[in-house]
Scaffold this active site. Structure first.
Site, PDB file in Angstrom:
ATOM      1  N   ALA A  12       0.828  -1.209   0.000  1.00 11.58           N
ATOM      2  CA  ALA A  12       0.000   0.000   0.000  1.00 11.58           C
ATOM      3  C   ALA A  12       0.861   1.257   0.000  1.00 11.58           C
ATOM      4  O   ALA A  12       0.454   2.314   0.473  1.00 11.58           O
ATOM      5  CB  ALA A  12      -0.916   0.004   1.228  1.00 11.58           C
ATOM      6  N   ARG A  18      -2.692   9.419  -9.822  1.00  9.23           N
ATOM      7  CA  ARG A  18      -3.756   9.549 -10.821  1.00  9.23           C
ATOM      8  C   ARG A  18      -5.149   9.707 -10.213  1.00  9.23           C
ATOM      9  O   ARG A  18      -6.112  10.012 -10.908  1.00  9.23           O
ATOM     10  CB  ARG A  18      -3.730   8.346 -11.778  1.00  9.23           C
ATOM     11  CG  ARG A  18      -2.644   8.465 -12.828  1.00  9.23           C
ATOM     12  CD  ARG A  18      -2.462   7.175 -13.588  1.00  9.23           C
ATOM     13  NE  ARG A  18      -1.811   6.150 -12.768  1.00  9.23           N
ATOM     14  CZ  ARG A  18      -1.640   4.885 -13.156  1.00  9.23           C
ATOM     15  NH1 ARG A  18      -2.078   4.485 -14.321  1.00  9.23           N
ATOM     16  NH2 ARG A  18      -1.032   4.033 -12.358  1.00  9.23           N
ATOM     17  N   THR A  84       7.882  -3.487  -6.675  1.00 11.45           N
ATOM     18  CA  THR A  84       7.084  -4.406  -5.848  1.00 11.45           C
ATOM     19  C   THR A  84       7.969  -5.367  -5.058  1.00 11.45           C
ATOM     20  O   THR A  84       7.637  -5.756  -3.941  1.00 11.45           O
ATOM     21  CB  THR A  84       6.101  -5.204  -6.724  1.00 11.45           C
ATOM     22  OG1 THR A  84       6.819  -5.759  -7.848  1.00 11.45           O
ATOM     23  CG2 THR A  84       4.983  -4.319  -7.251  1.00 11.45           C
ATOM     24  N   GLU A 159       7.538  -8.233 -17.656  1.00 10.33           N
ATOM     25  CA  GLU A 159       6.855  -6.930 -17.563  1.00 10.33           C
ATOM     26  C   GLU A 159       6.677  -6.341 -18.963  1.00 10.33           C
ATOM     27  O   GLU A 159       7.524  -6.549 -19.842  1.00 10.33           O
ATOM     28  CB  GLU A 159       7.655  -5.978 -16.677  1.00 10.33           C
ATOM     29  CG  GLU A 159       7.606  -6.359 -15.205  1.00 10.33           C
ATOM     30  CD  GLU A 159       6.186  -6.506 -14.686  1.00 10.33           C
ATOM     31  OE1 GLU A 159       5.414  -5.526 -14.767  1.00 10.33           O
ATOM     32  OE2 GLU A 159       5.807  -7.596 -14.219  1.00 10.33           O
ATOM     33  N   LYS A 338     -31.920  10.424  14.727  1.00  8.51           N
ATOM     34  CA  LYS A 338     -30.495  10.270  15.047  1.00  8.51           C
ATOM     35  C   LYS A 338     -30.341   9.862  16.501  1.00  8.51           C
ATOM     36  O   LYS A 338     -30.994  10.446  17.368  1.00  8.51           O
ATOM     37  CB  LYS A 338     -29.758  11.589  14.820  1.00  8.51           C
ATOM     38  CG  LYS A 338     -28.269  11.491  15.037  1.00  8.51           C
ATOM     39  CD  LYS A 338     -27.660  12.739  15.653  1.00  8.51           C
ATOM     40  CE  LYS A 338     -27.964  12.841  17.127  1.00  8.51           C
ATOM     41  NZ  LYS A 338     -27.207  13.901  17.815  1.00  8.51           N
ATOM     42  N   ARG A 427     -49.772  26.546  24.179  1.00  8.97           N
ATOM     43  CA  ARG A 427     -50.215  27.554  23.215  1.00  8.97           C
ATOM     44  C   ARG A 427     -51.199  28.503  23.898  1.00  8.97           C
ATOM     45  O   ARG A 427     -51.803  28.183  24.930  1.00  8.97           O
ATOM     46  CB  ARG A 427     -50.862  26.872  22.026  1.00  8.97           C
ATOM     47  CG  ARG A 427     -52.053  26.037  22.426  1.00  8.97           C
ATOM     48  CD  ARG A 427     -52.564  25.234  21.255  1.00  8.97           C
ATOM     49  NE  ARG A 427     -53.776  24.552  21.652  1.00  8.97           N
ATOM     50  CZ  ARG A 427     -54.003  23.277  21.429  1.00  8.97           C
ATOM     51  NH1 ARG A 427     -53.086  22.527  20.851  1.00  8.97           N
ATOM     52  NH2 ARG A 427     -55.135  22.729  21.790  1.00  8.97           N
TER      53      ARG A 427
HETATM   54  C1  UD1 Z   1       2.505  -4.873 -11.320  1.00  8.38           C
HETATM   55  C2  UD1 Z   1       3.212  -6.149 -11.768  1.00  8.38           C
HETATM   56  C3  UD1 Z   1       2.636  -6.607 -13.113  1.00  8.38           C
HETATM   57  C4  UD1 Z   1       1.150  -6.803 -12.990  1.00  8.38           C
HETATM   58  C5  UD1 Z   1       0.470  -5.540 -12.455  1.00  8.38           C
HETATM   59  C6  UD1 Z   1      -0.981  -5.815 -12.145  1.00  8.38           C
HETATM   60  C7  UD1 Z   1       5.498  -6.094 -10.918  1.00  8.38           C
HETATM   61  C8  UD1 Z   1       6.904  -5.792 -11.233  1.00  8.38           C
HETATM   62  N1  UD1 Z   1       4.627  -5.887 -11.890  1.00  8.38           N
HETATM   63  O1  UD1 Z   1       2.844  -3.877 -12.283  1.00  8.38           O
HETATM   64  O2  UD1 Z   1       3.242  -7.819 -13.509  1.00  8.38           O
HETATM   65  O3  UD1 Z   1       0.590  -7.162 -14.245  1.00  8.38           O
HETATM   66  O4  UD1 Z   1       1.106  -5.093 -11.246  1.00  8.38           O
HETATM   67  O5  UD1 Z   1      -1.629  -4.641 -11.826  1.00  8.38           O
HETATM   68  O6  UD1 Z   1       5.173  -6.514  -9.820  1.00  8.38           O
HETATM   69  N2  UD1 Z   1       3.976  -0.781  -4.757  1.00  8.38           N
HETATM   70  C9  UD1 Z   1       4.623  -0.476  -3.591  1.00  8.38           C
HETATM   71  N3  UD1 Z   1       5.920  -0.076  -3.619  1.00  8.38           N
HETATM   72  C10 UD1 Z   1       6.597   0.022  -4.779  1.00  8.38           C
HETATM   73  C11 UD1 Z   1       5.940  -0.285  -5.981  1.00  8.38           C
HETATM   74  C12 UD1 Z   1       4.636  -0.689  -5.937  1.00  8.38           C
HETATM   75  O7  UD1 Z   1       4.029  -0.562  -2.519  1.00  8.38           O
HETATM   76  O8  UD1 Z   1       7.788   0.383  -4.736  1.00  8.38           O
HETATM   77  C13 UD1 Z   1       2.587  -1.190  -4.736  1.00  8.38           C
HETATM   78  C14 UD1 Z   1       1.707  -0.158  -5.398  1.00  8.38           C
HETATM   79  O9  UD1 Z   1       1.154   0.732  -4.457  1.00  8.38           O
HETATM   80  C15 UD1 Z   1       0.613  -1.021  -6.026  1.00  8.38           C
HETATM   81  C16 UD1 Z   1       1.321  -2.330  -6.313  1.00  8.38           C
HETATM   82  O10 UD1 Z   1       2.452  -2.364  -5.487  1.00  8.38           O
HETATM   83  O11 UD1 Z   1      -0.449  -1.258  -5.139  1.00  8.38           O
HETATM   84  C17 UD1 Z   1       1.687  -2.492  -7.769  1.00  8.38           C
HETATM   85  O12 UD1 Z   1       2.572  -1.499  -8.174  1.00  8.38           O
HETATM   86  P1  UD1 Z   1       2.505  -0.850  -9.618  1.00  8.38           P
HETATM   87  O13 UD1 Z   1       3.577   0.154  -9.729  1.00  8.38           O
HETATM   88  O14 UD1 Z   1       1.133  -0.450  -9.953  1.00  8.38           O
HETATM   89  O15 UD1 Z   1       2.911  -2.112 -10.531  1.00  8.38           O
HETATM   90  P2  UD1 Z   1       2.586  -2.299 -12.058  1.00  8.38           P
HETATM   91  O16 UD1 Z   1       3.618  -1.590 -12.855  1.00  8.38           O
HETATM   92  O17 UD1 Z   1       1.181  -1.995 -12.319  1.00  8.38           O
END
Ligand code: UD1
Ligand code: MG
Length: 467
Positions: A12, A18, A84, A159, A338, A427
């Site tokens: 998270a 966005r 991730t 990716e 309420k 009244r």
């Molecule tokens: C990731 C996956 C991709 C998958 C996609 C699905 C990887 C490398 N890629 O890509 O294969 O198809 O999700 O939606 O895992 N987050 C962190 N810290 C970070 C980076 C991300 O907490 O440093 C969290 C983000 O808040 C998010 C999630 O991990 O909830 C995914 O990160 P995001 O950057 O959206 O990954 P994608 O590029 O979409």
């Protein structure tokens, strides 16, 4: 088949730019609960023995929200968003302390079902070392592609930015949900590097690394709708619609009649007894529990309310937190309640505000009755005894108690307690003047006729009319 103890790691840390919001993305709500709340609750429902949530720096409200849904969760801060894989590494101490399986979820993917997660756990129990949840994407652009062999064996996750044209043609995509046999995970994470298009540590690289170490990775498939990731408010609305669809379906299959389900908005925790009828355009906020044979009529709004069997609400009623309706109570149109208990069979049928009050069984609160509960500084309570009759357009100035079976004359402003069985009215006494209206009309008609005659006379004599 026995599944091993489960650690769920929830990512998270993303800021969610966005969303264009001052609030962190994962605190935006679906069906009255934050996305993070949904995911944490699913982890709990799945039977996780430990939950770790990875947040970004300065995300105290995200930390609080996670602990609200799982007080025993451990929270880890990922200092910089380096991917991730790096995010999961941030939860390293939880992984080291855990003996069992590990499941990684995204907090911005809130619609994942416990049934699907259960299937992933089973695959681990059957011998897989890594289980990846995939889906057939309508548009795979941007997702990691699942490169599979025969019978779901997974070779690698590529990716989008790193994929060849041939790999980009693959429609089977990574949802982001991965499960690991925990004993392997620390070693896999230690081997990640960031030599890729984004310069990030990809969790997805664990698949290829694991394969080189003779670990077995498999892919399971689910519906795309279940792994909808939310990046902007259009997707938030899509997720809300999907979630509402599920909640309505569950309610109807459980014995609730909805004439126009699409116009009924439920909360994640709305509970219904059997044979409830919900008319169109009703909104349930969180914390509503509805008994059996209750009817909620059109255009009502309810939040934090308990409704007893056979009660009737609306149309156009607003029930706010702390409202408790006993069996057979009736709340009618344009009534706001309420923090009040409405007794068995009591009626508040028209145009009233009942706040910080208790209304006894079978009491009748007339149209336009207001409990004046606030003096500008403090709230005060109004107690209405059972069987009492409150005449229309009365103001009950709290703190005040109306006795059992007492009567309040219409239009009264009640500032002092009324004992059981008494009548109170404040009244002015009615003053009657016999024949006054007839005499008044005659006199006025005569004066008007005389004036009109004088004006017509002037017009006839002169010749200098102006327009
Ligand atoms: C990731 C996956 C991709 C998958 C996609 C699905 C990887 C490398 N890629 O890509 O294969 O198809 O999700 O939606 O895992 N987050 C962190 N810290 C970070 C980076 C991300 O907490 O440093 C969290 C983000 O808040 C998010 C999630 O991990 O909830 C995914 O990160 P995001 O950057 O959206 O990954 P994608 O590029 O979409
Ligand atoms: Mg993403």
């Amino acid at each position: 088949m026995t599944t091993r103890p489960l650690l769920v790691i929830i990512l998270a840390a993303g800021k969610g730019t966005r969303m264009r919001s001052a609030r962190p993305k994962v605190l935006h709500e679906i069906a009255g609960r934050s996305m993070l709340g949904h995911v944490v609750a699913s982890a709990t429902e799945l039977g996780a023995s430990a939950i770790a949530v990875v947040i970004g720096p300065d995300m105290d409200d995200v930390r609080r929200e996670a602990l609200r849904w799982a007080p025993a969760a451990s929270i880890f801060v990922q200092e910089a968003q380096a991917g991730t894989g790096d995010a999961v590494r941030a939860a390293g101490p939880a992984i080291a302390a855990h003996d069992g399986d590990v499941l990684v979820l995204y907090a911005d993917t809130p619609l994942i079902t416990v049934a699907t997660l259960g299937r992933m756990r089973e695959r681990l129990a059957q011998g897989a070392d890594i289980v990846v949840l995939g889906f057939r994407a309508a548009d795979p652009t941007g997702y990691g592609r699942l490169i599979t062999q025969e019978s779901g064996i997974l070779v690698a996750i590529r990716e989008h930015n790193d994929a060849s044209p041939a790999e980009r043609a693959i429609e089977f995509c990574n949802s982001g949900v991965l499960a690991f046999r925990g004993q392997n995970l620390s070693g896999l994470l230690a081997s990640l590097d960031n030599r890729n298009a984004k310069g990030e540590f990809y969790l997805t690289d664990t698949v290829a690394i694991g394969r080189a170490r003779n670990l077995t990775a498999v892919a399971l498939a689910c519906e795309e709708s279940e792994v909808l990731g939310i990046n902007n408010r259009v997707q938030l609305a899509e997720a809300e619609a999907l979630c509402q669809h599920r909640l309505r379906e569950r309610a109807m299959l459980g014995g609730v009649t909805m004439r126009d389900p699409a116009s009924v908005y439920l909360a994640f925790d709305t509970r219904f007894g059997q044979d409830v009828t919900i008319e169109p355009n009703v909104v349930f906020g969180p914390g509503v529990e509805v008994g059996e044979r209750v009817t909620v009529r059109a255009h009502s709004h309810l939040e934090g309310v308990r409704i007893g069997d056979g009660a009737q609400v609306g149309p156009f009623a607003r029930l706010r937190p702390g409202t408790v309706l006993a069996a057979g109570a009736r709340i009618g149109n344009f009534v706001e309640v309420k923090a009040a208990e409405i007794g068995e069979g009591a009626k508040v049928n028209h145009l009233s505000y009942i706040g910080d009050a208790s209304v006894g069984a079978k009491a009748n609160v007339g149209a336009g009755t207001i409990t004046c509960n606030y003096d500008g500084y403090f709230k005060h309570r109004t107690e209405i005894g059972s069987g009492a009759f409150i005449g229309s357009n009365s103001a009950l100035v709290a703190p005040v108690r109306i006795g059992v079976d007492a009567y309040i004359g219409s239009g009264s402003v009640v500032t002092r307690d009324v004992a059981d069985g008494d009548l109170a009215l404040t009244r002015a006494t009615q003053d009657v003047r016999p024949g006054w209206a007839t005499r008044f009309r005659e006199r006025m008609a005569r004066i008007k006729a005389e004036r009109d005659a004088r004006r017509d006379g002037r017009k006839g004599g002169g010749g200098d009319e102006h327009h």
